[in-house]
Structure formats: C-alpha cells, structure tokens
Design a protein around this motif. Structure first.
Motif, short mmCIF file in Angstrom:
data_model
loop_
_atom_site.label_atom_id
_atom_site.label_comp_id
_atom_site.label_asym_id
_atom_site.label_seq_id
_atom_site.Cartn_x
_atom_site.Cartn_y
_atom_site.Cartn_z
N ASP A 18 -9.58 -1.49 -11.97
CA ASP A 18 -8.50 -0.21 -10.66
C ASP A 18 -7.60 -0.01 -11.63
O ASP A 18 -7.38 1.17 -11.65
CB ASP A 18 -9.04 -1.08 -9.76
N ALA A 19 -7.22 -0.48 -12.20
CA ALA A 19 -5.90 -0.69 -12.85
C ALA A 19 -5.81 0.78 -14.18
O ALA A 19 -6.41 0.40 -14.89
CB ALA A 19 -5.25 -1.83 -13.50
N THR A 20 -4.54 1.57 -13.13
CA THR A 20 -4.60 2.47 -15.23
C THR A 20 -3.53 1.77 -16.46
O THR A 20 -4.16 2.38 -17.13
CB THR A 20 -3.77 3.77 -14.13
N LYS A 31 -7.89 2.44 -21.02
CA LYS A 31 -6.87 2.31 -19.85
C LYS A 31 -5.41 1.84 -20.85
O LYS A 31 -5.71 2.31 -22.28
CB LYS A 31 -7.20 0.73 -19.65
N ARG A 77 -5.59 -10.39 -3.80
CA ARG A 77 -5.72 -9.06 -3.79
C ARG A 77 -6.96 -8.44 -2.63
O ARG A 77 -8.39 -9.26 -3.50
CB ARG A 77 -6.05 -8.39 -4.86
N ALA A 86 1.06 -1.89 0.63
CA ALA A 86 -0.38 -0.15 0.02
C ALA A 86 0.66 1.43 0.03
O ALA A 86 0.33 2.33 -0.12
CB ALA A 86 -1.29 0.07 1.17
N GLY A 139 -10.72 -2.04 -2.43
CA GLY A 139 -9.37 -1.34 -1.80
C GLY A 139 -7.89 -0.87 -2.55
O GLY A 139 -7.75 -0.11 -2.33
N GLU A 140 -7.51 -2.25 -2.64
CA GLU A 140 -6.10 -2.35 -2.90
C GLU A 140 -5.75 -1.65 -4.13
O GLU A 140 -6.85 -2.32 -5.56
CB GLU A 140 -5.50 -3.69 -2.38
N ARG A 141 -5.01 -0.76 -4.06
CA ARG A 141 -3.85 -0.26 -5.60
C ARG A 141 -3.68 -1.29 -6.63
O ARG A 141 -2.92 -2.07 -6.42
CB ARG A 141 -3.73 0.43 -5.35
N THR A 142 -3.97 -1.33 -7.46
CA THR A 142 -3.13 -1.94 -8.52
C THR A 142 -2.77 -0.70 -10.16
O THR A 142 -3.91 0.00 -10.45
CB THR A 142 -4.07 -2.97 -9.35
N ASP A 143 -1.63 -0.31 -9.96
CA ASP A 143 -1.31 0.36 -11.08
C ASP A 143 -1.74 -0.27 -12.26
O ASP A 143 -1.86 -0.07 -13.65
CB ASP A 143 0.49 1.57 -10.59
N HIS A 170 4.50 2.84 -6.77
CA HIS A 170 3.64 1.89 -7.84
C HIS A 170 3.49 0.60 -7.85
O HIS A 170 4.97 0.02 -7.31
CB HIS A 170 4.75 1.90 -9.35
#
Length: 166
Positions: free
Chosen positions: A68-70, A114, A33, A19, A36-40, A23
């Motif tokens: 959620d991934a960018t 994306k 996962r 967290a 709410g956990e981030r994935t870039d 990156h």
C-alpha cells in the motif's frame, strides 16, 4: 499534520489521529498496522537480517504496508552500511546473508511502480553527532525512527505539524 508511526502499541485515539494525517510514515513490516490503514512512506532498514529473511521468504512482497505504500525510503545509505554496519561472518555470507539489501528492495519497489528514496549519508552522520555517537568507535547507530524524525524536521514544510505514535 504528518504522522510518524513506530511499531509500538496504538490506541483507538492514536489510530483516529493517524488516519486524519496528511502524510503517514511507517517502518519495516508494521506489526501494529490494521488492514486498510494508510501508509504513504515506508522506511526500510535494508541492513538488517530481518529484512533479508522477509525478502527471501517472500513476506516482504506480500506485506500490506509495502503493497500500500506509495514511496519506500531506504533508511541507511549504502556507504553507511558498508563502512559502519556489522558485516555478516563468512559462514553467513556463504548461505546468502548480506548486510545491504537496498538494491533488492529498490528493484522490488520499481517492479511495483513505487517511488524510492535513499536517505543521504550526511543525515546519518548528523544524527550520530546529535546523539553523541562516535561512528568510528561505537557499535550502535541511530534508529530508523530517529532518522525519519530528523528528515521530517529538515525537509517538511515549516507549517506542517509532526506527531509521533507507537
């Protein structure tokens, strides 16, 4: 710090470190996962039967890590898939199975706004050389995780720390 998060188990301390990362890279459908956990960046093995099933069933489009991934990274270049990956047999092809889902993954990513990247074929060949894999003779290949680590070591800023989890 840059975090590469595999699909293995994660402890609470791991999650805290992840967290805090600048990156975060994850793989495929990220079974470890939490909401709410981030994935870039989400690395996708677009040559697998599993991804084909996820795409066909709509699971992929609704997956939180994908949503959620960018940025999506196609792990295997289409030339690598075409020349080195196992091809589906005739019956499998007749029912819609293929060995390269990259174009469809990229299309879905574009529909969702994306960024996408396809790893260069040269990276795959370099990984095989490092691992001692004779790509002309052997029926196994570098994992998505190994390719992600190799790309990060080549492309990430020298001042950036890389940590691997799961």
């Amino acid at each position: 710090m840059r975090a590469i998060v595999g699909n293995g188990p994660l402890g609470g301390r791991d999650r805290e470190r992840i967290a805090a990362a600048d990156h975060i890279i994850r793989f495929n459908l990220t079974p470890n996962r939490l909401q709410g956990e981030r994935t870039d960046e989400l690395f996708l093995s677009c040559s697998s039967k599993q991804i084909g099933e996820y795409l066909s069933n709509g699971i992929f489009r609704d997956d939180p890590a994908f949503r959620d991934a960018t940025r999506l990274v196609m792990t295997y270049h289409p030339d690598i898939i075409r020349y080195y990956m196992p091809q589906p047999n005739l019956l499998s092809r007749l029912i819609g199975r293929r060995n390269d889902w990259s174009a469809l993954c990229e299309k879905i990513a574009a529909e969702r706004g994306k960024e996408t990247e396809t790893l260069p074929a040269e990276l795959y060949r370099a990984a095989c050389e490092i691992l001692g894999i004779d790509i002309e003779r052997e029926a196994f290949f570098p994992s998505s995780g190994f390719l992600a680590v190799l790309r990060e070591l080549q492309d990430a800023p020298q001042t950036s720390r890389l940590e691997i989890f799961g």
